[in-house]
Design a protein around this motif. Sequence first.
Motif, PDB file in Angstrom:
ATOM      1  N   GLY A 565      45.547  49.538  58.172  1.00 27.82           N
ATOM      2  CA  GLY A 565      46.789  48.793  58.344  1.00 27.82           C
ATOM      3  C   GLY A 565      46.805  47.460  57.638  1.00 27.82           C
ATOM      4  O   GLY A 565      47.858  46.846  57.473  1.00 27.82           O
ATOM      5  N   VAL A 566      45.649  46.997  57.207  1.00 29.27           N
ATOM      6  CA  VAL A 566      45.542  45.713  56.508  1.00 29.27           C
ATOM      7  C   VAL A 566      45.537  45.904  54.991  1.00 29.27           C
ATOM      8  O   VAL A 566      45.603  44.943  54.233  1.00 29.27           O
ATOM      9  CB  VAL A 566      44.253  44.971  56.960  1.00 29.27           C
ATOM     10  CG1 VAL A 566      44.148  43.591  56.355  1.00 29.27           C
ATOM     11  CG2 VAL A 566      44.204  44.873  58.477  1.00 29.27           C
ATOM     12  N   SER A 567      45.480  47.154  54.538  1.00 31.39           N
ATOM     13  CA  SER A 567      45.310  47.420  53.098  1.00 31.39           C
ATOM     14  C   SER A 567      46.444  46.867  52.251  1.00 31.39           C
ATOM     15  O   SER A 567      46.278  46.639  51.048  1.00 31.39           O
ATOM     16  CB  SER A 567      45.176  48.931  52.850  1.00 31.39           C
ATOM     17  OG  SER A 567      46.355  49.614  53.254  1.00 31.39           O
ATOM     18  N   ILE A 568      47.612  46.597  52.892  1.00 33.85           N
ATOM     19  CA  ILE A 568      48.743  46.048  52.142  1.00 33.85           C
ATOM     20  C   ILE A 568      48.427  44.650  51.616  1.00 33.85           C
ATOM     21  O   ILE A 568      49.057  44.161  50.684  1.00 33.85           O
ATOM     22  CB  ILE A 568      50.007  46.027  53.027  1.00 33.85           C
ATOM     23  CG1 ILE A 568      51.248  45.766  52.176  1.00 33.85           C
ATOM     24  CG2 ILE A 568      49.868  45.003  54.143  1.00 33.85           C
ATOM     25  CD1 ILE A 568      52.543  45.913  52.943  1.00 33.85           C
ATOM     26  N   GLN A 569      47.434  43.992  52.219  1.00 34.58           N
ATOM     27  CA  GLN A 569      47.067  42.651  51.775  1.00 34.58           C
ATOM     28  C   GLN A 569      45.942  42.659  50.738  1.00 34.58           C
ATOM     29  O   GLN A 569      45.423  41.601  50.383  1.00 34.58           O
ATOM     30  CB  GLN A 569      46.642  41.790  52.970  1.00 34.58           C
ATOM     31  CG  GLN A 569      47.800  41.383  53.860  1.00 34.58           C
ATOM     32  CD  GLN A 569      47.426  40.255  54.803  1.00 34.58           C
ATOM     33  OE1 GLN A 569      47.393  40.412  56.013  1.00 34.58           O
ATOM     34  NE2 GLN A 569      47.160  39.100  54.246  1.00 34.58           N
ATOM     35  N   HIS A 570      45.604  43.848  50.254  1.00 34.30           N
ATOM     36  CA  HIS A 570      44.532  43.965  49.257  1.00 34.30           C
ATOM     37  C   HIS A 570      45.106  44.167  47.866  1.00 34.30           C
ATOM     38  O   HIS A 570      46.092  44.874  47.671  1.00 34.30           O
ATOM     39  CB  HIS A 570      43.632  45.149  49.610  1.00 34.30           C
ATOM     40  CG  HIS A 570      42.711  45.559  48.492  1.00 34.30           C
ATOM     41  ND1 HIS A 570      41.676  44.754  48.053  1.00 34.30           N
ATOM     42  CD2 HIS A 570      42.688  46.685  47.719  1.00 34.30           C
ATOM     43  CE1 HIS A 570      41.044  45.370  47.062  1.00 34.30           C
ATOM     44  NE2 HIS A 570      41.644  46.541  46.839  1.00 34.30           N
ATOM     45  N   THR A 571      44.484  43.533  46.909  1.00 36.37           N
ATOM     46  CA  THR A 571      44.805  43.752  45.506  1.00 36.37           C
ATOM     47  C   THR A 571      43.566  43.452  44.679  1.00 36.37           C
ATOM     48  O   THR A 571      42.732  42.638  45.082  1.00 36.37           O
ATOM     49  CB  THR A 571      45.966  42.852  45.042  1.00 36.37           C
ATOM     50  OG1 THR A 571      46.223  43.083  43.645  1.00 36.37           O
ATOM     51  CG2 THR A 571      45.641  41.378  45.220  1.00 36.37           C
ATOM     52  N   VAL A 572      43.450  44.100  43.546  1.00 40.26           N
ATOM     53  CA  VAL A 572      42.319  43.811  42.655  1.00 40.26           C
ATOM     54  C   VAL A 572      42.702  42.766  41.615  1.00 40.26           C
ATOM     55  O   VAL A 572      41.886  42.387  40.779  1.00 40.26           O
ATOM     56  CB  VAL A 572      41.832  45.101  41.954  1.00 40.26           C
ATOM     57  CG1 VAL A 572      41.286  46.079  42.966  1.00 40.26           C
ATOM     58  CG2 VAL A 572      42.954  45.741  41.130  1.00 40.26           C
ATOM     59  N   ASP A 573      43.965  42.286  41.671  1.00 37.70           N
ATOM     60  CA  ASP A 573      44.462  41.365  40.646  1.00 37.70           C
ATOM     61  C   ASP A 573      44.381  39.899  41.047  1.00 37.70           C
ATOM     62  O   ASP A 573      44.594  39.021  40.226  1.00 37.70           O
ATOM     63  CB  ASP A 573      45.924  41.701  40.313  1.00 37.70           C
ATOM     64  CG  ASP A 573      46.073  43.121  39.781  1.00 37.70           C
ATOM     65  OD1 ASP A 573      45.163  43.571  39.062  1.00 37.70           O
ATOM     66  OD2 ASP A 573      47.081  43.770  40.103  1.00 37.70           O
ATOM     67  N   VAL A 574      44.148  39.604  42.336  1.00 35.55           N
ATOM     68  CA  VAL A 574      44.120  38.221  42.815  1.00 35.55           C
ATOM     69  C   VAL A 574      42.733  37.890  43.331  1.00 35.55           C
ATOM     70  O   VAL A 574      42.136  38.683  44.061  1.00 35.55           O
ATOM     71  CB  VAL A 574      45.170  38.007  43.931  1.00 35.55           C
ATOM     72  CG1 VAL A 574      45.096  36.583  44.457  1.00 35.55           C
ATOM     73  CG2 VAL A 574      46.560  38.323  43.404  1.00 35.55           C
ATOM     74  N   GLY A 575      42.256  36.716  42.960  1.00 31.26           N
ATOM     75  CA  GLY A 575      40.906  36.365  43.375  1.00 31.26           C
ATOM     76  C   GLY A 575      40.827  35.270  44.419  1.00 31.26           C
ATOM     77  O   GLY A 575      39.837  35.137  45.110  1.00 31.26           O
ATOM     78  N   THR A 576      41.895  34.440  44.562  1.00 32.83           N
ATOM     79  CA  THR A 576      41.840  33.306  45.482  1.00 32.83           C
ATOM     80  C   THR A 576      42.331  33.694  46.873  1.00 32.83           C
ATOM     81  O   THR A 576      42.991  34.711  47.058  1.00 32.83           O
ATOM     82  CB  THR A 576      42.703  32.148  44.955  1.00 32.83           C
ATOM     83  OG1 THR A 576      44.061  32.604  44.803  1.00 32.83           O
ATOM     84  CG2 THR A 576      42.189  31.673  43.607  1.00 32.83           C
ATOM     85  N   ASP A 577      42.008  32.842  47.833  1.00 36.29           N
ATOM     86  CA  ASP A 577      42.438  33.052  49.212  1.00 36.29           C
ATOM     87  C   ASP A 577      43.804  32.398  49.404  1.00 36.29           C
ATOM     88  O   ASP A 577      43.951  31.185  49.249  1.00 36.29           O
ATOM     89  CB  ASP A 577      41.408  32.438  50.165  1.00 36.29           C
ATOM     90  CG  ASP A 577      41.806  32.564  51.625  1.00 36.29           C
ATOM     91  OD1 ASP A 577      42.785  33.277  51.920  1.00 36.29           O
ATOM     92  OD2 ASP A 577      41.132  31.955  52.476  1.00 36.29           O
ATOM     93  N   PHE A 578      44.808  33.194  49.765  1.00 37.25           N
ATOM     94  CA  PHE A 578      46.157  32.658  49.901  1.00 37.25           C
ATOM     95  C   PHE A 578      46.244  31.603  51.001  1.00 37.25           C
ATOM     96  O   PHE A 578      47.066  30.683  50.912  1.00 37.25           O
ATOM     97  CB  PHE A 578      47.170  33.779  50.157  1.00 37.25           C
ATOM     98  CG  PHE A 578      46.953  34.560  51.426  1.00 37.25           C
ATOM     99  CD1 PHE A 578      47.421  34.095  52.635  1.00 37.25           C
ATOM    100  CD2 PHE A 578      46.287  35.773  51.401  1.00 37.25           C
ATOM    101  CE1 PHE A 578      47.231  34.811  53.798  1.00 37.25           C
ATOM    102  CE2 PHE A 578      46.086  36.502  52.555  1.00 37.25           C
ATOM    103  CZ  PHE A 578      46.555  36.016  53.766  1.00 37.25           C
ATOM    104  N   ALA A 579      45.420  31.687  52.036  1.00 32.62           N
ATOM    105  CA  ALA A 579      45.441  30.686  53.109  1.00 32.62           C
ATOM    106  C   ALA A 579      45.046  29.317  52.567  1.00 32.62           C
ATOM    107  O   ALA A 579      45.656  28.297  52.911  1.00 32.62           O
ATOM    108  CB  ALA A 579      44.516  31.099  54.245  1.00 32.62           C
ATOM    109  N   ASN A 580      44.048  29.293  51.706  1.00 34.32           N
ATOM    110  CA  ASN A 580      43.632  28.034  51.097  1.00 34.32           C
ATOM    111  C   ASN A 580      44.680  27.543  50.106  1.00 34.32           C
ATOM    112  O   ASN A 580      44.963  26.337  50.032  1.00 34.32           O
ATOM    113  CB  ASN A 580      42.287  28.199  50.387  1.00 34.32           C
ATOM    114  CG  ASN A 580      41.782  26.897  49.798  1.00 34.32           C
ATOM    115  OD1 ASN A 580      41.512  25.945  50.505  1.00 34.32           O
ATOM    116  ND2 ASN A 580      41.689  26.853  48.477  1.00 34.32           N
ATOM    117  N   ASP A 581      45.288  28.472  49.348  1.00 37.31           N
ATOM    118  CA  ASP A 581      46.346  28.095  48.400  1.00 37.31           C
ATOM    119  C   ASP A 581      47.519  27.448  49.141  1.00 37.31           C
ATOM    120  O   ASP A 581      48.079  26.440  48.693  1.00 37.31           O
ATOM    121  CB  ASP A 581      46.839  29.325  47.631  1.00 37.31           C
ATOM    122  CG  ASP A 581      45.774  29.902  46.714  1.00 37.31           C
ATOM    123  OD1 ASP A 581      44.805  29.182  46.416  1.00 37.31           O
ATOM    124  OD2 ASP A 581      45.905  31.075  46.311  1.00 37.31           O
TER     125      ASP A 581
END
Length: 750
Positions: A565-581
């Motif tokens: 159910g969490v797989s929607i938040q996975h991508t191989v194209d982004v490397g940074t943590d969105f929470a920190n961004d």
Amino acid sequence: MDQFEGSIDDLQNKQPEWDAKSIFSKLIQKDQLVGDLYSINYDEGKVLVHDFHRQKVGGIPSLSFLIATRVNPENEIDYKDEDASIILLRVMDAAQIPQDKEAENVRINTSQRISGEVDKNWDGKDSMDLNTRHVLGFSGVSCRIIGTFYLEQDEDKPHNGLKLKFGSDISNYYSNKGFKIFKPNAQALEEIVNYCDPLNIKTHIEKYGNTERVKLGFVRYASTNRKHQQVDDVPVYIYPADLLSQKSALFGMTRTGKSNTTKIIAKSVYELRLPEKAENNPIRIGQIIFDPNGEYANENVQDKDKNNNPNALKNIWRQNSELKQKSDDLKSKYLAETDNGKKQVIKNEIKSIAETEVVTYGILKHPKDPFRRLMKINFFEEDNLQIGKEIIDFKIADQSAQYFKNFRQIVFNKPIESDYENQGEYFGQLKRYERRVLIYRTLLNKAGFNPPNRNVDISRMFSSDLRTAMINYEEKKFSKKQGLINSAGQVLGLSSVTWDSLFPAFEGLFHFLSTADFNTFNQDYISNHTTDESNDSTGEGWAEAELESLLEMFNYSKAVNLIGGVSIQHTVDVGTDFANDIYQDLLQGKLVIVDQSSGEPELNKSSATRIMWHIFKGNQSAFRNGVDNIPEILVYLEEAHNILPAGNDLDLSDVWVRTAKEGSKYRIGMVYATQEISSIQKNILKNTANWFISHLNNTDETKELKKYYDFADFEPSIRRAQDKGFLRVKTLSNMFVIPVQVDKFEIKTS
């Protein structure tokens, strides 16, 4: 009003008297007289009103303000005198007077006399004599005492001038002393409803250097908002600084104006940075809105202005005239350009202009928001392993099965060589860590997280002794379990395998750990205590507890499905943590809108909670390190009941509860909106300073609301009046609740 004459010395000597007249003249108008106060105690007063005066002032609506005073601003005023004050009243209901029973008999007798005559009323000239009509025109009005306006010397003014003060009670009363009652006109009412204690203003200056206020709407007493009441255009203002480092609540049914009010609040805080709005000290406040329905992040029908132009909150940056002009010039240049490469460069320039002020995030891309940032990370990337694991942990936080609890205890901290006394021990722990990572990534792949590469190198990960034991494992009667174990031994001996083939291999390994053959292997492994080609012998058993907990997850389809159910938040194209961004955006004073409209409720809650922990810990660290200017951050929660802990949840360690209790010192404010007061955790409610209340349709909710401030006065009105944008407002600077018709949100770009 008479002006003083004479020398400067005479004028200075009479300054307090002159100030008293000037101040009271703004609040008391003789032509607004409505009656007399005939009964009073510390909580309420009763007023005698005649219909003539009631009609003359445009009526006396329920919950309207009246003032009681003995002051005549045309006479000499000693501000130190006990009578030099104004008692503020709120109209509650009718009050009985001694003649009511007799008056009722007269009305009934007269009504009986004209019964059946359509063209006659019982109060008509032909039905009732003039003297009787006059006497029966008197009635009683019951009022709540809100407080007292009085005067005291202002040390900040020259010649010790006076300032108006307000106390939320009365200090004394005399049972046989009369007060005249006035209905404030528009000018006086504006002074009353927008009164702010000078100490609050001083606090705003000390903390933010800013006393900007913005118009919220206008005074509205009742659902029946007739113009003859003469208060429909009295503006009501709020101080955006009241919202900073505080908790603010917006309660009301769907479609009653909560979202519109939220937009006005966010807009008012944003405007503190605009030179034309806050010329004394422009300040940038980081704001983040968790948007469950996409109504803040996207342009939609309800946001269009009267000219049918998009009016979305995300376009608030266009109120900055300089940025708007730059953007418009680039758009013209973009439309005129024919080279696609140059067009893309211009498009990026427009994006960078908008993102200096507003950034939108979302789980999915949006066709009308090309600049949206995706709230995704690469769960397989080494630096993101623990971040992704924490996201999964939030997802399964409510699962009580032991294997879920064991899984949540796993932490991916890579061994550091300097922490170990010898290199052999370090390499052994490193190999164990790499094996756990391999198993975890295999679990992710099975749950639907697409890996960066199809194949994975597992050479030297599993010793030949282990593989041999698995391949040679036999049961008395061949079973599926033996087949899995034998096959797993073969697969784990390969150098390169597919992720898909690893799942059944680890499923077989899980079953092997519970066999006698594994116990034999494990005893030999511990006894030998030598470093083999896998470099993982450390004197411990081969399978540590965390590895066993990971393998156990392979045995339950529910575990795989929930993680998926969490797989929607996975991508191989982004490397940074969105929470920190997001936190970095907030530190720069940007408005961040998180579009959660495409996410599942559990995922939205877990994402919001993780982001909130990032904000809380970031500002907490700044506080503990003695940073002079801790960044101000304001957090907005739409449909807050989906994110905040339940009303009966007493977990004080929850980040939202901690923010409610400790956010002020960490400079974190919170604005939460919901339909149900009872759904909000009590500690959050108790720490809420600003209240915006629209229509609530049942007594369960209004009963909860009655516990706070003077909302008990408004309970019947809140349940009855369903008008959109009709709110009862109590802010930090307001001394009492104000009924307000909130303005419609709009972005002014001219």
